[in-house]
Design a protein around this motif. Sequence first.
Motif, mmCIF file in Angstrom:
data_model
loop_
_atom_site.group_PDB
_atom_site.id
_atom_site.type_symbol
_atom_site.label_atom_id
_atom_site.label_comp_id
_atom_site.label_asym_id
_atom_site.label_seq_id
_atom_site.Cartn_x
_atom_site.Cartn_y
_atom_site.Cartn_z
ATOM 1 N N HIS A 1 -58.313 -19.825 -1.544
ATOM 2 C CA HIS A 1 -59.122 -19.118 -2.488
ATOM 3 C C HIS A 1 -60.197 -20.020 -3.144
ATOM 4 O O HIS A 1 -60.409 -19.546 -4.319
ATOM 5 N N ASP A 2 -60.635 -20.732 -2.377
ATOM 6 C CA ASP A 2 -61.817 -21.579 -2.727
ATOM 7 C C ASP A 2 -62.978 -20.677 -3.374
ATOM 8 O O ASP A 2 -63.326 -21.338 -4.403
ATOM 9 N N GLN A 3 -63.111 -19.808 -3.026
ATOM 10 C CA GLN A 3 -64.377 -18.875 -3.528
ATOM 11 C C GLN A 3 -63.998 -17.772 -4.561
ATOM 12 O O GLN A 3 -64.676 -17.110 -5.413
ATOM 13 N N ASN A 4 -62.780 -17.450 -4.634
ATOM 14 C CA ASN A 4 -62.115 -16.786 -5.623
ATOM 15 C C ASN A 4 -61.924 -17.593 -6.956
ATOM 16 O O ASN A 4 -60.812 -17.874 -7.305
ATOM 17 N N TYR A 5 -62.827 -17.677 -7.816
ATOM 18 C CA TYR A 5 -62.796 -18.768 -8.816
ATOM 19 C C TYR A 5 -61.830 -18.538 -9.880
ATOM 20 O O TYR A 5 -61.083 -19.393 -10.491
ATOM 21 N N ASP A 6 -61.440 -17.139 -10.355
ATOM 22 C CA ASP A 6 -60.399 -16.929 -11.199
ATOM 23 C C ASP A 6 -59.027 -17.356 -10.451
ATOM 24 O O ASP A 6 -58.204 -18.040 -11.431
ATOM 25 N N VAL A 7 -58.635 -17.252 -9.296
ATOM 26 C CA VAL A 7 -57.667 -17.699 -8.763
ATOM 27 C C VAL A 7 -57.410 -19.242 -8.611
ATOM 28 O O VAL A 7 -56.530 -19.894 -9.084
ATOM 29 N N ARG A 8 -58.728 -19.518 -8.087
ATOM 30 C CA ARG A 8 -58.635 -21.172 -7.834
ATOM 31 C C ARG A 8 -58.412 -22.006 -9.149
ATOM 32 O O ARG A 8 -57.915 -23.014 -9.022
ATOM 33 N N TYR A 9 -59.152 -21.669 -10.339
ATOM 34 C CA TYR A 9 -58.997 -22.267 -11.478
ATOM 35 C C TYR A 9 -57.518 -22.404 -11.947
ATOM 36 O O TYR A 9 -57.030 -23.466 -12.075
ATOM 37 N N ARG A 10 -56.860 -21.249 -11.951
ATOM 38 C CA ARG A 10 -55.429 -21.392 -12.201
ATOM 39 C C ARG A 10 -54.796 -22.104 -11.339
ATOM 40 O O ARG A 10 -53.505 -22.762 -11.786
ATOM 41 N N LEU A 11 -54.901 -21.949 -10.092
ATOM 42 C CA LEU A 11 -54.075 -22.836 -9.083
ATOM 43 C C LEU A 11 -54.345 -24.473 -9.176
ATOM 44 O O LEU A 11 -53.282 -25.149 -9.042
#
Length: 166
Positions: free
Chosen positions: A86-96
Amino acid sequence: MINAEGRSPQIQELARDFEFGHLPTPVHSVAHMYRVFAAELIDSIPDDRALAGPLDRLLTSRDGAVGPAVIAQRELVRVLAQIEEHDQNYDVRYRLVWQAAGLARDVGYDAGIRIDPNEPEWPVVYIELPDAQVSWHMPQHPVAWDGHDTEEKYRRVRAFVQAATS
Protein backbone atom coordinates in the motif's frame (compact mmCIF):
# COMPACT_ATOMS: atom_id res chain seq x y z
CA MET A 1 -18.70 -23.04 32.30
CA ILE A 2 -18.16 -24.27 28.74
CA ASN A 3 -20.55 -23.61 25.84
CA ALA A 4 -21.69 -26.16 23.26
CA GLU A 5 -18.61 -25.54 21.10
CA GLY A 6 -16.29 -26.26 24.04
CA ARG A 7 -15.36 -22.62 24.70
CA SER A 8 -15.19 -21.00 28.09
CA PRO A 9 -16.71 -17.50 28.54
CA GLN A 10 -13.15 -16.06 28.60
CA ILE A 11 -12.33 -17.65 25.23
CA GLN A 12 -15.69 -16.57 23.81
CA GLU A 13 -15.00 -12.97 24.86
CA LEU A 14 -11.47 -13.03 23.40
CA ALA A 15 -12.80 -14.56 20.20
CA ARG A 16 -15.33 -11.71 19.89
CA ASP A 17 -12.85 -8.98 20.81
CA PHE A 18 -10.20 -10.18 18.37
CA GLU A 19 -12.48 -11.60 15.66
CA PHE A 20 -11.32 -15.15 16.32
CA GLY A 21 -14.86 -16.48 15.96
CA HIS A 22 -13.75 -18.61 13.01
CA LEU A 23 -11.21 -20.62 15.04
CA PRO A 24 -11.62 -24.38 15.09
CA THR A 25 -13.43 -25.70 18.12
CA PRO A 26 -12.89 -26.60 20.79
CA VAL A 27 -10.29 -24.06 21.82
CA HIS A 28 -9.23 -25.31 25.23
CA SER A 29 -7.34 -22.35 26.66
CA VAL A 30 -5.96 -18.92 25.91
CA ALA A 31 -2.58 -20.54 25.15
CA HIS A 32 -4.24 -22.92 22.70
CA MET A 33 -6.07 -20.00 21.09
CA TYR A 34 -2.72 -18.17 20.67
CA ARG A 35 -1.21 -21.23 18.97
CA VAL A 36 -4.17 -21.60 16.60
CA PHE A 37 -4.24 -17.88 15.81
CA ALA A 38 -0.46 -17.76 15.28
CA ALA A 39 -0.70 -20.64 12.81
CA GLU A 40 -3.42 -18.76 10.93
CA LEU A 41 -1.25 -15.62 10.84
CA ILE A 42 1.59 -17.56 9.25
CA ASP A 43 -0.82 -19.01 6.69
CA SER A 44 -2.16 -15.53 5.89
CA ILE A 45 1.18 -13.99 4.86
CA PRO A 46 0.44 -13.17 1.21
CA ASP A 47 2.65 -14.62 -1.54
CA ASP A 48 5.39 -15.56 0.94
CA ARG A 49 4.55 -19.18 1.67
CA ALA A 50 8.27 -20.00 1.58
CA LEU A 51 8.75 -17.67 4.56
CA ALA A 52 6.13 -19.44 6.68
CA GLY A 53 8.18 -22.54 7.54
CA PRO A 54 11.44 -20.82 8.55
CA LEU A 55 9.56 -18.08 10.38
CA ASP A 56 7.49 -20.64 12.24
CA ARG A 57 10.64 -22.49 13.37
CA LEU A 58 12.34 -19.24 14.34
CA LEU A 59 9.46 -18.00 16.46
CA THR A 60 8.32 -21.18 18.17
CA SER A 61 10.03 -22.22 21.39
CA ARG A 62 11.67 -25.64 21.74
CA ASP A 63 8.61 -27.00 23.50
CA GLY A 64 6.33 -25.81 20.69
CA ALA A 65 4.72 -23.03 22.74
CA VAL A 66 3.61 -19.87 20.98
CA GLY A 67 3.02 -16.75 23.07
CA PRO A 68 1.98 -13.14 22.60
CA ALA A 69 5.46 -11.97 21.54
CA VAL A 70 5.55 -14.60 18.81
CA ILE A 71 2.14 -13.50 17.60
CA ALA A 72 3.27 -9.86 17.60
CA GLN A 73 6.39 -10.81 15.61
CA ARG A 74 4.33 -12.64 13.03
CA GLU A 75 1.86 -9.79 12.86
CA LEU A 76 4.76 -7.36 12.35
CA VAL A 77 5.92 -9.45 9.37
CA ARG A 78 2.41 -9.32 7.90
CA VAL A 79 2.02 -5.56 8.48
CA LEU A 80 5.43 -4.74 6.99
CA ALA A 81 4.49 -6.70 3.85
CA GLN A 82 1.24 -4.73 3.65
CA ILE A 83 3.05 -1.40 3.97
CA GLU A 84 4.92 -2.06 0.76
CA GLU A 85 1.75 -3.29 -0.93
CA HIS A 86 0.00 0.00 0.00
CA ASP A 87 2.99 2.30 -0.47
CA GLN A 88 1.12 4.80 -2.66
CA ASN A 89 -2.20 4.59 -0.75
CA TYR A 90 -1.09 7.00 1.94
CA ASP A 91 -4.14 6.76 4.23
CA VAL A 92 -3.70 2.99 4.47
CA ARG A 93 0.10 3.15 4.62
CA TYR A 94 0.14 5.69 7.47
CA ARG A 95 -2.13 3.48 9.63
CA LEU A 96 0.00 0.42 8.86
CA VAL A 97 3.24 2.25 9.74
CA TRP A 98 1.85 3.26 13.16
CA GLN A 99 0.71 -0.33 13.69
CA ALA A 100 4.13 -1.69 12.68
CA ALA A 101 5.91 0.69 15.07
CA GLY A 102 3.74 -0.50 17.96
CA LEU A 103 4.25 -4.16 17.08
CA ALA A 104 8.01 -3.62 16.76
CA ARG A 105 8.10 -2.18 20.27
CA ASP A 106 5.98 -5.10 21.52
CA VAL A 107 8.66 -7.56 20.38
CA GLY A 108 11.56 -5.49 21.67
CA TYR A 109 12.74 -3.61 18.59
CA ASP A 110 13.50 0.09 18.93
CA ALA A 111 10.92 2.21 17.14
CA GLY A 112 10.02 5.86 17.33
CA ILE A 113 9.83 9.23 15.66
CA ARG A 114 12.58 11.64 14.66
CA ILE A 115 12.47 14.87 12.72
CA ASP A 116 14.18 14.88 9.34
CA PRO A 117 16.28 18.09 9.40
CA ASN A 118 15.95 18.33 5.61
CA GLU A 119 12.15 18.03 5.75
CA PRO A 120 11.07 19.03 9.29
CA GLU A 121 7.41 19.26 8.27
CA TRP A 122 7.45 15.49 7.65
CA PRO A 123 8.25 13.50 10.83
CA VAL A 124 9.83 10.10 10.24
CA VAL A 125 8.83 6.83 11.93
CA TYR A 126 11.80 4.49 12.36
CA ILE A 127 11.92 0.79 13.18
CA GLU A 128 15.19 -0.96 14.02
CA LEU A 129 14.76 -4.46 12.61
CA PRO A 130 17.33 -7.06 13.70
CA ASP A 131 19.52 -6.51 10.62
CA ALA A 132 18.51 -3.09 9.29
CA GLN A 133 16.70 0.17 9.92
CA VAL A 134 13.51 1.07 8.02
CA SER A 135 11.69 4.40 8.03
CA TRP A 136 8.75 6.26 6.55
CA HIS A 137 7.92 9.96 6.34
CA MET A 138 4.56 10.65 7.96
CA PRO A 139 2.24 13.64 7.97
CA GLN A 140 2.31 16.08 10.85
CA HIS A 141 -0.70 16.24 13.12
CA PRO A 142 -2.98 18.79 11.43
CA VAL A 143 -3.94 20.71 14.59
CA ALA A 144 -1.51 22.67 16.76
CA TRP A 145 -1.20 21.92 20.49
CA ASP A 146 -4.05 23.60 22.38
CA GLY A 147 -2.06 24.22 25.57
CA HIS A 148 -3.45 21.37 27.70
CA ASP A 149 -1.31 20.06 30.55
CA THR A 150 -1.07 16.50 31.86
CA GLU A 151 -3.93 16.92 34.33
CA GLU A 152 -6.22 18.30 31.63
CA LYS A 153 -5.14 15.58 29.19
CA TYR A 154 -6.24 12.81 31.56
CA ARG A 155 -9.44 14.64 32.48
CA ARG A 156 -10.25 14.63 28.77
CA VAL A 157 -9.32 10.96 28.43
CA ARG A 158 -11.55 10.02 31.39
CA ALA A 159 -14.44 12.05 29.94
CA PHE A 160 -14.01 10.33 26.57
CA VAL A 161 -13.86 6.85 28.17
CA GLN A 162 -16.90 7.62 30.32
CA ALA A 163 -18.91 8.84 27.32
CA ALA A 164 -17.85 5.88 25.19
CA THR A 165 -18.73 3.29 27.83
CA SER A 166 -22.01 4.76 29.00
